[in-house]
Design an enzyme around this catalytic site. Structure first.
Site, PDB file in Angstrom:
ATOM      1  N   HIS A 119       0.823  -1.212   0.000  1.00 26.05           N
ATOM      2  CA  HIS A 119       0.000   0.000   0.000  1.00 26.05           C
ATOM      3  C   HIS A 119       0.859   1.265   0.000  1.00 26.05           C
ATOM      4  CE1 HIS A 119       0.758   0.778   4.317  1.00 26.05           C
ATOM      5  NE2 HIS A 119       0.704  -0.535   4.451  1.00 26.05           N
ATOM      6  N   ASP A 120       0.405   2.262  -0.739  1.00 20.53           N
ATOM      7  CA  ASP A 120       1.031   3.586  -0.779  1.00 20.53           C
ATOM      8  C   ASP A 120       2.422   3.586  -1.394  1.00 20.53           C
ATOM      9  OD1 ASP A 120      -0.966   5.343   0.948  1.00 20.53           O
ATOM     10  OD2 ASP A 120      -0.648   3.492   2.071  1.00 20.53           O
ATOM     11  N   GLY A 137       4.846  -1.236   2.824  1.00 20.37           N
ATOM     12  CA  GLY A 137       4.047  -0.045   2.581  1.00 20.37           C
ATOM     13  C   GLY A 137       4.878   1.224   2.533  1.00 20.37           C
TER      14      GLY A 137
END
Length: 253
Positions: A119-120, A137
């Site tokens: 994520h991100d 992440g």
């Protein structure tokens, strides 16, 4: 559009006319696929995804799944993908947690089997993530870097431009651009042979072999005529300004 009869494609998805969607694929309503994209079979694209031209998704790839984290995805979570990327078998790319901060993949990258983009994360152009390599992440892969198989990053790590990280390495700190690393805990071993120059070789010796404290060695190089050396100095200063050798940690909420 060529769609196999076993594929499930939501009518709301925006798909270019020449896209190929193979058997048992699932494409959600918020997916946009540009010209020349190919889903070879058992590919799942869910969530908000925008992909450009010529991307190839091999079997069992999943893009747009929820973050592998205790928290939910951001309300506006989306994955943005450029052009001509290759996602080999069982690659996973997760939605972001931070609002207004898409998981972003540039162009001409290769993600080998079972690699993972957390994520991100932000991936530039022409990068290579080898088999079973994992991005924690908020990690950043800059242009042209190479991460070999079974390596993995701590959250908020930045892999510098045109660097080379050997296999089986836990990458807990930023990897300097133009260098290659190996070992656990990893060490900078030298200039990446793919981009070796006399200026970078001298910079490597000054920073990692001279015995000078890091601030002093960087001060000697900050006005070097080589743009690559100046980029290296800026990168290392940013890493020092973060926490635990990770410049992106300065952005942690």
């Amino acid at each position: 559009m060529k769609v196999h009869p076993t594929a499930l494609v939501d009518l709301a998805a925006k798909i270019a006319e020449d896209v190929e969607i193979g058997p048992f694929c699932v494409v959600g309503p918020d997916v946009e696929l540009g010209p020349g994209c190919r889903l070879l079979g058992r590919v799942r694209l869910e969530g908000r995804i925008t992909a450009g031209r010529g991307n190839v998704f091999h079997p069992n790839t999943v893009v747009g799944g929820a973050p592998q984290d205790l928290g939910p995805p951001a309300p506006d979570a989306r994955v943005l993908i450029g052009d001509d990327n290759v996602f080999r078998e069982s690659v996973t790319v997760n939605l972001p947690k931070v609002p207004d901060h898409p998981t972003r993949i540039g162009s001409r990258n290769r993600f080998h089997a079972a690699s993972h983009v957390g994520h991100d994360c932000r991936v530039g152009d022409d990068a290579l993530l080898c088999t079973h390599a994992v991005l924690g992440g908020h990690s950043v892969l800059q242009d042209g870097c190479r991460v070999e198989g079974l390596g993995g990053t701590h959250q908020f790590v930045t892999i510098g431009r045109r660097s080379w990280s050997r296999s089986h390495i836990p990458i807990t700190e930023d990897v300097p651009p133009f260098m290659w690393i190996d070992g656990n805990h990893f060490e900078v071993k030298g200039v990446n042979p793919a981009c070796r120059t006399d200026a970078l070789e001298k910079a490597y010796v000054t920073i990692w072999k001279s015995g000078l404290p890091r601030p002093e060695s960087l001060a000697l190089l900050e006005k070097d005529p080589s743009p690559e050396v100046r980029e290296l100095v800026r990168f290392l200063r940013a890493s020092m300004g973060g926490r635990n050798g990770r410049g992106e940690e300065a952005r942690r909420a």
